[in-house]
Design an enzyme around this catalytic site. Structure first.
Site, PDB file in Angstrom:
ATOM      1  N   HIS A 242       0.712  -1.187   0.023  1.00  0.00           N
ATOM      2  CA  HIS A 242      -0.147   0.086   0.053  1.00  0.00           C
ATOM      3  C   HIS A 242       0.730   1.134   0.073  1.00  0.00           C
ATOM      4  O   HIS A 242       0.674   2.068  -0.856  1.00  0.00           O
ATOM      5  CB  HIS A 242      -0.995  -0.028   1.272  1.00  0.00           C
ATOM      6  CG  HIS A 242      -1.920  -1.170   1.468  1.00  0.00           C
ATOM      7  ND1 HIS A 242      -3.176  -1.305   0.556  1.00  0.00           N
ATOM      8  CD2 HIS A 242      -1.813  -2.085   2.294  1.00  0.00           C
ATOM      9  CE1 HIS A 242      -3.614  -2.441   1.001  1.00  0.00           C
ATOM     10  NE2 HIS A 242      -2.761  -2.863   2.168  1.00  0.00           N
TER      11      HIS A 242
HETATM   12  O1  RIB Z   1      -5.239  -0.108   4.567  1.00  0.00           O
HETATM   13  C1  RIB Z   1      -3.895  -0.071   4.495  1.00  0.00           C
HETATM   14  C2  RIB Z   1      -3.306   1.068   5.282  1.00  0.00           C
HETATM   15  O2  RIB Z   1      -3.410   0.819   6.681  1.00  0.00           O
HETATM   16  C3  RIB Z   1      -1.754   1.124   4.875  1.00  0.00           C
HETATM   17  O3  RIB Z   1      -1.384   2.558   5.264  1.00  0.00           O
HETATM   18  C4  RIB Z   1      -1.214   0.197   6.233  1.00  0.00           C
HETATM   19  O4  RIB Z   1      -0.162   0.715   6.624  1.00  0.00           O
HETATM   20  C5  RIB Z   1      -2.276   0.340   7.134  1.00  0.00           C
HETATM   21  O5  RIB Z   1      -1.845   1.641   7.831  1.00  0.00           O
END
Ligand code: RIB
Ligand code: CA
Length: 312
Positions: A242
């Site tokens: 992500h």
């Molecule tokens: O949903 C994914 C996000 O939530 C990313 O930033 C992960 O690190 C968590 O913070």
């Protein structure tokens, strides 16, 4: 070329850690500071983990700040089930020796934006938006001074990963997200629609491990750990990486495609709390407020990431 000044607001988390490393490996960026927020794990751990990552990169001079330990008005929800108890499970790394800065993260954000020319600083948000929203509420005059906020959060066609409607960062602090999305600051959003396309396949993890460096080994170990949850959940080959999408956008915006649309945050309904209501088809007269990404060149993303990680 003058490096772009950024503040990374983060809740490390393995994927946050990879994003921080990507930024530290890239001369196009000047990391003014790393501000930590409670999210994946509680604040004492996110502010420890950020320093672990800086020291792994040999960048112990990067100032790290502890910020908000809970959302604006809700109880903290964490994600140890994904990231492990430490938030950086997957490899044992030394406890950090670099100190936390004595200044609160929110004060650092405010004073940095006050002290630099308007439009000089980009905020890179990798976790719940509590720190940034608190800074905007406490010092509204800094809002027009922000060049851009590039954030990982939300989802549209991909739905949510924490509830059917909501992605974790927005779910944890919907009120903070609402403040940021209504702020008028130019937003670039990396939702699950994009991050679910950049999967840590076996070949990509082995490519990182093949770098033969301590940093490459750490990143491969984190992604090995991190992916077990998502592969079981989605049946995918690898886990979505992500947060590095935020930094990759700053380095190579052409990797991504999206639309400038209206995105609003659900804060009232318990069922859809934290949903990013993205008007992708422009069916409402609501004014566009975010560049909402939907496509990414995944191969190009991993080539960039692996090449830069190899520099550390
Ligand atoms: O949903 C994914 C996000 O939530 C990313 O930033 C992960 O690190 C968590 O913070
Ligand atoms: Ca994160």
């Amino acid at each position: 070329m003058t490096p772009r000044k950024i503040i990374i607001d983060t809740d490390p988390g393995q994927d946050d850690a990879v994003a921080i490393l990507l930024a530290l490996a890239s001369p196009e960026l000047e990391v003014l500071g790393i501000t930590c927020v409670a999210g994946n794990v509680p604040l004492p751990l996110t502010s420890r983990n950020a320093r672990v990552v800086c020291e792994l990169a040999g960048r112990a001079a990067v100032p790290v700040f502890a910020g908000c330990e809970r959302p604006l008005s809700r109880d903290l929800v964490t994600a140890e089930y994904v990231h492990g108890k430490s938030g950086l499970d997957g490899i044992e790394l030394p406890e950090p020796t670099m100190p936390l800065q004595p200044v609160h993260a929110v004060d650092f954000i405010i004073e940095t934006l006050r002290g630099l020319p308007e439009g000089a600083v980009t905020l890179c948000a990798l976790g719940p938006l509590t720190n940034i929203a608190t800074a905007f509420r406490r010092a509204p005059e800094i809002v027009p001074r922000v060049a851009e906020i590039v954030l990982m959060g939300g989802g549209c066609f991909e739905g949510g990963n924490t509830t059917p409607a909501a992605e974790f960062n927005i779910y944890v602090d919907p009120e903070a997200a609402d403040i940021v999305f209504r702020s008028g600051v130019p937003l670039v959003v990396m939702p699950l629609d994009v991050t679910h396309q950049v999967l840590t396949t076996r070949a990509r993890i082995e490519g990182l491990r093949a770098l033969g460096t301590p940093v490459g080994h750490a990143v491969a170990s984190w992604t090995d750990f991190f992916e077990r949850f998502d592969m079981a959940k989605y049946g995918s080959d690898g886990a979505p990486l992500h947060d590095p999408c935020v930094i990759a956008y700053l380095l190579a915006p052409g990797l991504f495609k999206g639309r400038h649309i209206n995105v609003e945050i659900e804060t009232l309904s318990p069922l859809t709390r934290g949903m990013t209501v993205a008007d992708w088809w422009r069916v409402t007269p609501r004014a566009p407020n975010a560049m909402f990404m939907r496509e990414v060149d995944a191969a190009g993303f991993f080539a960039l990431l692996t090449g830069r990680i190899g520099r550390l």
